[in-house]
Design a protein around this motif. Sequence first.
Motif, PDB file in Angstrom:
ATOM      1  N   LEU A   1       2.656 -13.769   5.921  1.00 40.27           N
ATOM      2  CA  LEU A   1       3.281 -13.349   4.677  1.00 40.27           C
ATOM      3  C   LEU A   1       4.326 -14.347   4.203  1.00 40.27           C
ATOM      4  O   LEU A   1       4.724 -14.342   3.038  1.00 40.27           O
ATOM      5  CB  LEU A   1       3.952 -11.999   4.948  1.00 40.27           C
ATOM      6  CG  LEU A   1       4.277 -11.084   3.804  1.00 40.27           C
ATOM      7  CD1 LEU A   1       3.017 -10.767   3.037  1.00 40.27           C
ATOM      8  CD2 LEU A   1       4.889  -9.809   4.356  1.00 40.27           C
TER       9      LEU A   1
ATOM     10  N   TYR B   1      -2.080  -8.401   1.107  1.00 43.31           N
ATOM     11  CA  TYR B   1      -2.371  -9.552   1.960  1.00 43.31           C
ATOM     12  C   TYR B   1      -3.352  -9.179   3.056  1.00 43.31           C
ATOM     13  O   TYR B   1      -3.975 -10.038   3.660  1.00 43.31           O
ATOM     14  CB  TYR B   1      -1.097 -10.179   2.523  1.00 43.31           C
ATOM     15  CG  TYR B   1      -0.433  -9.446   3.657  1.00 43.31           C
ATOM     16  CD1 TYR B   1       0.238  -8.269   3.445  1.00 43.31           C
ATOM     17  CD2 TYR B   1      -0.488  -9.956   4.958  1.00 43.31           C
ATOM     18  CE1 TYR B   1       0.847  -7.604   4.478  1.00 43.31           C
ATOM     19  CE2 TYR B   1       0.124  -9.290   6.008  1.00 43.31           C
ATOM     20  CZ  TYR B   1       0.783  -8.116   5.752  1.00 43.31           C
ATOM     21  OH  TYR B   1       1.380  -7.460   6.782  1.00 43.31           O
ATOM     22  N   ARG B   2      -3.450  -7.892   3.313  1.00 47.40           N
ATOM     23  CA  ARG B   2      -4.562  -7.414   4.142  1.00 47.40           C
ATOM     24  C   ARG B   2      -5.203  -6.268   3.394  1.00 47.40           C
ATOM     25  O   ARG B   2      -4.574  -5.252   3.165  1.00 47.40           O
ATOM     26  CB  ARG B   2      -4.047  -6.913   5.486  1.00 47.40           C
ATOM     27  CG  ARG B   2      -3.895  -8.000   6.444  1.00 47.40           C
ATOM     28  CD  ARG B   2      -4.183  -7.526   7.851  1.00 47.40           C
ATOM     29  NE  ARG B   2      -4.129  -8.664   8.722  1.00 47.40           N
ATOM     30  CZ  ARG B   2      -3.005  -9.318   8.974  1.00 47.40           C
ATOM     31  NH1 ARG B   2      -1.882  -8.916   8.460  1.00 47.40           N
ATOM     32  NH2 ARG B   2      -3.011 -10.367   9.747  1.00 47.40           N
TER      33      ARG B   2
ATOM     34  N   TYR C   1       1.287 -10.106  -1.929  1.00 43.50           N
ATOM     35  CA  TYR C   1       2.262  -9.441  -1.058  1.00 43.50           C
ATOM     36  C   TYR C   1       1.775  -8.015  -0.761  1.00 43.50           C
ATOM     37  O   TYR C   1       1.823  -7.525   0.373  1.00 43.50           O
ATOM     38  CB  TYR C   1       3.606  -9.402  -1.771  1.00 43.50           C
ATOM     39  CG  TYR C   1       4.835  -9.455  -0.900  1.00 43.50           C
ATOM     40  CD1 TYR C   1       4.908  -8.731   0.273  1.00 43.50           C
ATOM     41  CD2 TYR C   1       5.936 -10.206  -1.273  1.00 43.50           C
ATOM     42  CE1 TYR C   1       6.046  -8.772   1.055  1.00 43.50           C
ATOM     43  CE2 TYR C   1       7.075 -10.253  -0.492  1.00 43.50           C
ATOM     44  CZ  TYR C   1       7.126  -9.534   0.670  1.00 43.50           C
ATOM     45  OH  TYR C   1       8.255  -9.576   1.427  1.00 43.50           O
ATOM     46  N   MET C   2       1.267  -7.368  -1.822  1.00 41.11           N
ATOM     47  CA  MET C   2       0.772  -5.998  -1.636  1.00 41.11           C
ATOM     48  C   MET C   2      -0.527  -5.958  -0.835  1.00 41.11           C
ATOM     49  O   MET C   2      -0.743  -5.082  -0.017  1.00 41.11           O
ATOM     50  CB  MET C   2       0.476  -5.348  -2.989  1.00 41.11           C
ATOM     51  CG  MET C   2       1.664  -4.844  -3.725  1.00 41.11           C
ATOM     52  SD  MET C   2       1.067  -4.128  -5.274  1.00 41.11           S
ATOM     53  CE  MET C   2       2.620  -3.887  -6.120  1.00 41.11           C
TER      54      MET C   2
ATOM     55  N   ILE D   1      -4.621 -12.562   4.880  1.00 37.15           N
ATOM     56  CA  ILE D   1      -3.761 -13.735   4.927  1.00 37.15           C
ATOM     57  C   ILE D   1      -2.904 -13.615   6.168  1.00 37.15           C
ATOM     58  O   ILE D   1      -2.206 -12.627   6.364  1.00 37.15           O
ATOM     59  CB  ILE D   1      -2.893 -13.805   3.662  1.00 37.15           C
ATOM     60  CG1 ILE D   1      -3.808 -14.018   2.462  1.00 37.15           C
ATOM     61  CG2 ILE D   1      -1.888 -14.936   3.771  1.00 37.15           C
ATOM     62  CD1 ILE D   1      -3.170 -13.710   1.154  1.00 37.15           C
TER      63      ILE D   1
ATOM     64  N   ALA E   1       5.989 -14.664   0.532  1.00 39.37           N
ATOM     65  CA  ALA E   1       7.323 -14.097   0.336  1.00 39.37           C
ATOM     66  C   ALA E   1       8.284 -15.151  -0.193  1.00 39.37           C
ATOM     67  O   ALA E   1       9.113 -14.867  -1.067  1.00 39.37           O
ATOM     68  CB  ALA E   1       7.845 -13.514   1.642  1.00 39.37           C
TER      69      ALA E   1
ATOM     70  N   ASN F   1       7.057  -1.303  -6.555  1.00 42.13           N
ATOM     71  CA  ASN F   1       5.600  -1.298  -6.674  1.00 42.13           C
ATOM     72  C   ASN F   1       5.142  -0.622  -7.967  1.00 42.13           C
ATOM     73  O   ASN F   1       4.224  -1.094  -8.632  1.00 42.13           O
ATOM     74  CB  ASN F   1       4.969  -0.617  -5.457  1.00 42.13           C
ATOM     75  CG  ASN F   1       5.041  -1.497  -4.218  1.00 42.13           C
ATOM     76  OD1 ASN F   1       5.433  -2.661  -4.309  1.00 42.13           O
ATOM     77  ND2 ASN F   1       4.686  -0.960  -3.069  1.00 42.13           N
ATOM     78  N   LEU F   2       5.814   0.466  -8.331  1.00 43.12           N
ATOM     79  CA  LEU F   2       5.456   1.144  -9.581  1.00 43.12           C
ATOM     80  C   LEU F   2       5.730   0.244 -10.775  1.00 43.12           C
ATOM     81  O   LEU F   2       4.883   0.076 -11.650  1.00 43.12           O
ATOM     82  CB  LEU F   2       6.269   2.432  -9.722  1.00 43.12           C
ATOM     83  CG  LEU F   2       5.572   3.700  -9.269  1.00 43.12           C
ATOM     84  CD1 LEU F   2       6.505   4.887  -9.457  1.00 43.12           C
ATOM     85  CD2 LEU F   2       4.294   3.902 -10.084  1.00 43.12           C
TER      86      LEU F   2
ATOM     87  N   TRP G   1       3.192  -2.479 -11.173  1.00 45.50           N
ATOM     88  CA  TRP G   1       1.960  -2.066 -11.858  1.00 45.50           C
ATOM     89  C   TRP G   1       2.211  -1.914 -13.350  1.00 45.50           C
ATOM     90  O   TRP G   1       1.371  -2.294 -14.175  1.00 45.50           O
ATOM     91  CB  TRP G   1       1.409  -0.771 -11.258  1.00 45.50           C
ATOM     92  CG  TRP G   1       0.754  -1.007  -9.942  1.00 45.50           C
ATOM     93  CD1 TRP G   1       1.152  -0.529  -8.730  1.00 45.50           C
ATOM     94  CD2 TRP G   1      -0.389  -1.830  -9.687  1.00 45.50           C
ATOM     95  NE1 TRP G   1       0.328  -0.990  -7.735  1.00 45.50           N
ATOM     96  CE2 TRP G   1      -0.631  -1.789  -8.289  1.00 45.50           C
ATOM     97  CE3 TRP G   1      -1.236  -2.592 -10.491  1.00 45.50           C
ATOM     98  CZ2 TRP G   1      -1.679  -2.487  -7.693  1.00 45.50           C
ATOM     99  CZ3 TRP G   1      -2.278  -3.278  -9.891  1.00 45.50           C
ATOM    100  CH2 TRP G   1      -2.490  -3.218  -8.511  1.00 45.50           C
TER     101      TRP G   1
ATOM    102  N   GLN H   1      -7.170  -1.682   4.049  1.00 43.73           N
ATOM    103  CA  GLN H   1      -6.519  -1.458   5.327  1.00 43.73           C
ATOM    104  C   GLN H   1      -7.370  -0.554   6.194  1.00 43.73           C
ATOM    105  O   GLN H   1      -8.151   0.226   5.715  1.00 43.73           O
ATOM    106  CB  GLN H   1      -5.172  -0.766   5.131  1.00 43.73           C
ATOM    107  CG  GLN H   1      -4.416  -1.248   3.965  1.00 43.73           C
ATOM    108  CD  GLN H   1      -3.775  -0.094   3.239  1.00 43.73           C
ATOM    109  OE1 GLN H   1      -3.870   1.039   3.654  1.00 43.73           O
ATOM    110  NE2 GLN H   1      -3.103  -0.401   2.158  1.00 43.73           N
TER     111      GLN H   1
ATOM    112  N   VAL I   1      11.215  -0.007  -2.507  1.00 42.40           N
ATOM    113  CA  VAL I   1       9.820  -0.440  -2.405  1.00 42.40           C
ATOM    114  C   VAL I   1       8.951   0.360  -3.373  1.00 42.40           C
ATOM    115  O   VAL I   1       8.128  -0.187  -4.111  1.00 42.40           O
ATOM    116  CB  VAL I   1       9.304  -0.282  -0.961  1.00 42.40           C
ATOM    117  CG1 VAL I   1       7.795  -0.427  -0.900  1.00 42.40           C
ATOM    118  CG2 VAL I   1       9.969  -1.314  -0.054  1.00 42.40           C
ATOM    119  N   LYS I   2       9.169   1.666  -3.395  1.00 44.33           N
ATOM    120  CA  LYS I   2       8.354   2.520  -4.267  1.00 44.33           C
ATOM    121  C   LYS I   2       8.536   2.127  -5.727  1.00 44.33           C
ATOM    122  O   LYS I   2       7.567   1.960  -6.466  1.00 44.33           O
ATOM    123  CB  LYS I   2       8.763   3.979  -4.088  1.00 44.33           C
ATOM    124  CG  LYS I   2       7.827   4.746  -3.180  1.00 44.33           C
ATOM    125  CD  LYS I   2       8.292   6.191  -3.034  1.00 44.33           C
ATOM    126  CE  LYS I   2       8.392   6.514  -1.568  1.00 44.33           C
ATOM    127  NZ  LYS I   2       9.107   7.751  -1.282  1.00 44.33           N
TER     128      LYS I   2
END
Lengths: 531, 224
Positions: free
Chosen positions: B157, B141-142, B138-139, B154, B161, B52-53, B56, B145, B48-49
Amino acid sequence: MNKFTKPITFFLAIVAPLLIVTLVLRQPAPDNSLLDRVRAEHPERHKSAVDHSKFEVLQKDFTNPHEITAACLSCHTGRGEELMHSAHFNWEREAFIPGRGVTYLGKKNLINNFCTGVQSNEGSCMKCHAGYGWSDTTFDFKNPYNIDCLVCHDNTGTYKKASGGSGYPVMGHNGPDFKAITASVGFPKSENCGTCHFEGGGGNNVKHGDLELALLTAGRDVDVHMGVDGMNMECVDCHTADNHVMKGRYYGVSSTNTQRLHCEDCHTSVPHTESILNEHSIKVACQTCHIPVYAKVNATKMYWDWSTATRKKDGKGYETLDKDGNVVYTSIKGDFVWEKFVKPEYLWFNGTADHHLITDKVDTTLTFIRLNTMNGEYSDRNSKIVPVKVHRGKQPYDTHNLTLIQAKLWDSEPGKGALWVDLDWEKSLEEGMKYVNLPYSGHYDFIDTRMYLPVNHMVSPKTEVVTCRECHTRTNGRLAGLTDFYMPGRDRNRFVDIAGQLMLLLSFLGAASHAALRYHAARKRNTTANH
Amino acid sequence: MTKYKKAYVYKGFERFWHWNQALLIFILAFTGFEIHSSYTFLGFANAVKVHNLAAWGLIILIVFAIFWHFTTGEWKQYIPTTKNLKAQAEFYLFGIFRNAPHPTKKTVISKLNPLQRLVYLGLKILFIPVMVVSGLLYMFYRYPQGNNIEIINIGNLEVIAIVHTAGAFILLSFVLVHLYLITTGHTLTSNLKAMITGWEELEEEVAEEEKKPAFPGKGEKEQG
Ligand code: HEM
């Protein structure tokens, strides 16, 4: 020279901004000031401003516990009123439950699947009532002298309520030294809370699984808050009270989303340095990840089968123990299953609950009856996933009237229909229902019931937190039972997956066969060219 | 015999962009399918990390690439055309086995054949944006926070997805075929070399054309 300027420019133009942006996007360090303050204040335990041993009203050889209460209230005016409005004394709460209206429910009148209920058994059950003398329906809830101050405020650890004494302490020469007790009263200690809350269901850790005697002596590995090698916190450090109304609810008996105690109250709603973890807290309660297992020291009851009670050996009741010394069968209660290091089950929960009342009809077409229903679902924005202990039981119900039955379990003498004394179901059910003034057809059987008990204690050190894959996994994850939402790593669209894999396979085969054909054609061309 | 002359086809930024995009998409696909539970390699949290990196990283790269395409006029390379489309398809289906000549002449101002134009345009305006947008949703959607303030909320998901996963399969299929098509230049490795060094041997008469400015006022200096 020129060769290097370009890579350097590109580094500056692309990689450097990338680094900067990722650094900027990182969540700022969480604000722990509140927690730090709690930490700083914590070691200084509340010290009483007064010395109770100096007060004349307490310099008496008390022979009647009501007198002690009267002495307390003679200075602490108004506190009696407060307590008389609290659930600790009334064992019921006023609540609005959609579909039922305003209800007055609590331990006083609800059915559970441990000892089934207190009614007709008050003499024994009221050992845990913050009052004196609740032995039947005539108990006066309006009399402040019926309050038991000492069960919570004794700081000597010597105050004990008598067994089968309707809430009265042991008195006389076997009783404690009331002078010493009244001389040193103070804020409740964990031991005080524990005398009732650790022993719910009839013994240590029977009911909750995360609340037990071991919390008083265990380390951080069992409970990070109460661990004696850590913060060594007392129950009331979190369960603070306003006018004798404590924060924190148990949804076996509570119904509304009020007066709750949240981890966030101290830890804030963004306690992690990684934002993706903070994001989880929108839908996942802290407890879900931070309490990977409960009943970490002693076992807790997971299943209670009343239907096997009343068996006799040589005309007498008997008990069977397992190798850890837990009672797995007793003639007065039936069969039990105990478990240790239990993984919680999980529910969506929005803070409201409903209860199966003794007057509600039992739907025998269901596989089990929910004695309490914790409300919530994914689409409800107030719901979060919480860990629960599910206590499964098998208990008596009226097969004609289709209601659950309040059994009479306890009496001080034989022949009054108490199951624990006479080992006779028929009489026990008859007497129990007569006591609550509800019809009983005389026909009974046993039905599967479940209770849902939120697990909030025994928070583990963060090194033992539930890992991502324990939920984000295709099969047998912790949240496998919660199917009303899409979770990455667990869920997928079968069609997309199959179509996608097929597409990858075809792409590969297409390229491979194209390559093979080219190779073949090239060889052929070469051989013809060479001849 | 056709004569070949070296030409500077892929400029510095273009190559930088291409290879970084390749690397990032590879990383994204690799970690993405680990998140999808197709296999375990880095561990879920790390996947996940990294995902996400890299996401970006890709977004930033894309921003620069868009800027580059417009400022250099290179975006015109992707204007779709039907001219030679059929011939190009026939070439891959039949001609290539007979060692037939490439039907589309590669030049500096028109370095993509009509099939490439179509596919790359599709990537640029459809598939990659779909991945970026679905990935960002996805990142976020809320968002933001906590504290119950939500600008984006949203409910489910699932749709995001599914779109993201379907896009990932499509992108990965593209990468597979793309990798193979590298070998279909006028020699097995000429395309690869071109994308690494920038220089490629183009057919003589075409190379002549290259001397004319590709677009008025631009693209001349790069030749050196
Ligand atoms: C800028 C572009 C992208 C963004 C912002 C993005 C973002 C995300 C996010 C936020 C997730 C959910 C997991 C998590 O929380 O980290 C995810 C999952 C995933 N991503 Fe991406 N991603 C991008 C590009 C890609 C690309 C290029 C691929 C593959 C070629 C890919 C493949 C996947 C897959 C397969 C999943 C798992 C989906 C699931 O099982 O639900 N992503 N992506």
